[in-house]
Design an enzyme around this catalytic site. Sequence first.
Site, mmCIF file in Angstrom:
data_model
loop_
_atom_site.group_PDB
_atom_site.id
_atom_site.type_symbol
_atom_site.label_atom_id
_atom_site.label_comp_id
_atom_site.label_asym_id
_atom_site.label_seq_id
_atom_site.Cartn_x
_atom_site.Cartn_y
_atom_site.Cartn_z
ATOM 1 N N HIS A 282 1.720 1.937 -3.589
ATOM 2 C CA HIS A 282 0.635 2.845 -4.167
ATOM 3 C C HIS A 282 0.680 4.154 -3.967
ATOM 4 C CE1 HIS A 282 -1.267 -0.658 -5.953
ATOM 5 N NE2 HIS A 282 -1.734 -1.151 -4.835
ATOM 6 N N GLU B 22 0.796 -1.201 -0.013
ATOM 7 C CA GLU B 22 -0.057 0.084 -0.019
ATOM 8 C C GLU B 22 0.984 1.312 -0.040
ATOM 9 O OE1 GLU B 22 -3.010 -0.387 -0.743
ATOM 10 O OE2 GLU B 22 -3.311 -2.462 -0.383
HETATM 11 ZN ZN ZN Z 1 -2.871 -2.951 -4.498
#
Ligand code: ZN
Length: 753
Positions: A262, A259
């Site tokens: 991202h 995450e």
């Molecule tokens: Zn992802």
Amino acid sequence: MKRLDMKKLLLIGALAISGHVVMAQQHRCGTDEHLETLIKQNPSIKEAKDKFEADYRQFQATYKPEDYKTTQQLGKKAAPKYIIPVVVHVFHNNGSENISEAQVMSEINYLNKSFRNAVSDTINRRAGWFKTSPESTDSFYYDYKNLAADSEIEFRLAKKDPQGNCTNGIVRIHTPLTSKGNDDLKRMSVWDTKRYFNIWVVRQINRGNTIGIAGYAQFPFGFGGGASTDGIMVIHNEFGNVGTSQPGQTPNVTTSTHEAGHWLGLYHPFQISTDSCGLDGDGVMDTPPTYFNPSSTEPLRNRCNNKSFNTCSTEKPDRPDLQEAYMDYFIGNCASNMFTLEQKARMHKVLDEIRRTLWQEENLRFTGVIDGPATCPPVAAFNTQSGITCEDGTISYLNFSYGGTISTYEWTFEGGTPATFTGATPPVIKYATAGKYDVTLKVTGPNGTSTTVLNDYVTVQPKVSQLPKSTYFADWWYQNNWQEQGWKFVYENPKNQFVRFPVSYENNASMRLTRDPFNINSSIGSLFSLVSPSFNLTDMTNPYFEFYYAFAQATLPANVGGGNTQEELKVFTSTDCGKSWQTRATIGSGAISTIGTGSAAVLASGIDFMPSDQSKWKLVRINGNAVPKTENVLFKIEFKYSGGNNFYIDNVRIGLSTGLSQDLLAEKIKFSAQPNPFNQSTQLSYELSSKENVLVKVYDITGKEMGVLFEGVQDAGMQKLELDRNTMNLRSGFYFIELSINGNRLSHKIVVE
Ligand SMILES: [Zn+2]
């Protein structure tokens, strides 16, 4: 891969919920759906994203992998190029999701190991000759070991909060919404996202109707930091590798790394390609796109037991899927253990251009992360199930102070008995007198003292019960004075509220809870309640409580998760001032719609539900033993939101099934109709004890309204009204006079000869 493929991948995830496909559902990432939602809310985010990608393609023309290689060996790292201050918000409901400081530290340590290429499972990085497909005779040599990058990014828990106070970088918030983690919840506790990388840890993520999400991130595009939802949310049992997140349980200490990738601008490898088998699935050239074939019985080729092949090779030679990458996304239990050199370059570009404020030296001082170890006093924190009681009622307190060793707790309960207490667990506190009172807790540890004061935290209501007389009619919102009547709406999270709306079962307004298809203001599963004042139902014969509601289920936008059927409507009573509630009626998802059943119950997204006539409303009534015949009876209507359409409530009544109280009311106001029966006209008389709103109507025995005799304000004292049969065309027969005095209604039969 094409967007289409990605969507189908998500569809497979949805199927797994209903049991058709078995897979490791808990490893799903909700970041792509989150991006789609944000773009629907704000299309300029897509422009910002496209601009970043255009700039990035230019950058790629001059990109050299050598520029991103570091020579340091494990354990001899150079100083990080980027230091990022972190705050971890732990949302908990006093359960296991209130993870330990050690568990938070284990995740921060892992983040740093993973971003600095210092993890120990590098044995799974492949190098060697691979065939491009099972049938191919061509082989290619690939070396993923040499692609692994030290990203030179380091995460540090903040040592100063936005106000400059000492902190260990961990905030704990007590809320039942930890089971409904979404953007709405983030806003309950967020530190300036231009200065801190916000990580929210929750019991369960419940974005839209999508369940089973392990984490989701907000991409950097379009914000430059500063958005209150910017950061990552991760479930507690995939956060860190001790405590509730242990290897072998839900083995994904890498979820936060994924995450965070991202958050720093990295996509899944199947993300943005416009060319069905291009090499730019994630816009990064050194990671091959992964392939997804929805018609295959083994649909996702990007999985451990097929990891050597990539079906894209039918168009052009392609490398094996890089399931070693943290940003990969596959079925199975393969190890992720690396970022590539170009992923590193892309993250640096995001840090240099979009997330620049975070790592500037001024901010590292502001957040204290280049200071010595934080030695903060503990944080005083407490809560209660309900801050409301009535006179002579009690309140229990829950202590969840945190931040290291606490040696003393000193409580002060204004208006309470006992008024002070020393210790971690206070006794039940009794409140004798109506009013609003402060609660104070002071905690002391080896590093000092902190005090939390909650002003007017406790509301003690006067122990006065209203007598409902004949029919207590709480349809006050049609006059827009509902706040004055002692009823109140209670919200788990007050960002979405009931509002007066000019559509009604009768009269001209109801109360509406407006739909929220993007869950900006309403967490899926949030509870919205209407609580009555206290009524004295002692000696009442067959009292009842009823209301009308109107509701349509809704198909959620696909990016929020697709279909939805989890709404629930409940009715409760309480006889202890709201401390405990007894369930008296439950209307579940199969029966809750007022516009039909099955597919007819559900409106497509985008259609705004308004009940067009009385047939679109349903009556809910409790009576008999479901209504306590005591003093201090409270009623509560509770609606559980699940992403459906608008919910309306109208005509809330507490009434009596017999004429007994009608007689009492008639006696109290000295009501009479003389003569009765009558031939031409009769005179109504009644006495008001104060200035009141009065409405007098005439109905026939079928309930048809014949006319309004009087509507307006009358002064205290004896009142007289003349009813002439001709003015309302009354033929011979039975009629009812309905006298409504400030909401209390009296029905009286009259006979025209
Ligand atoms: Zn992802």
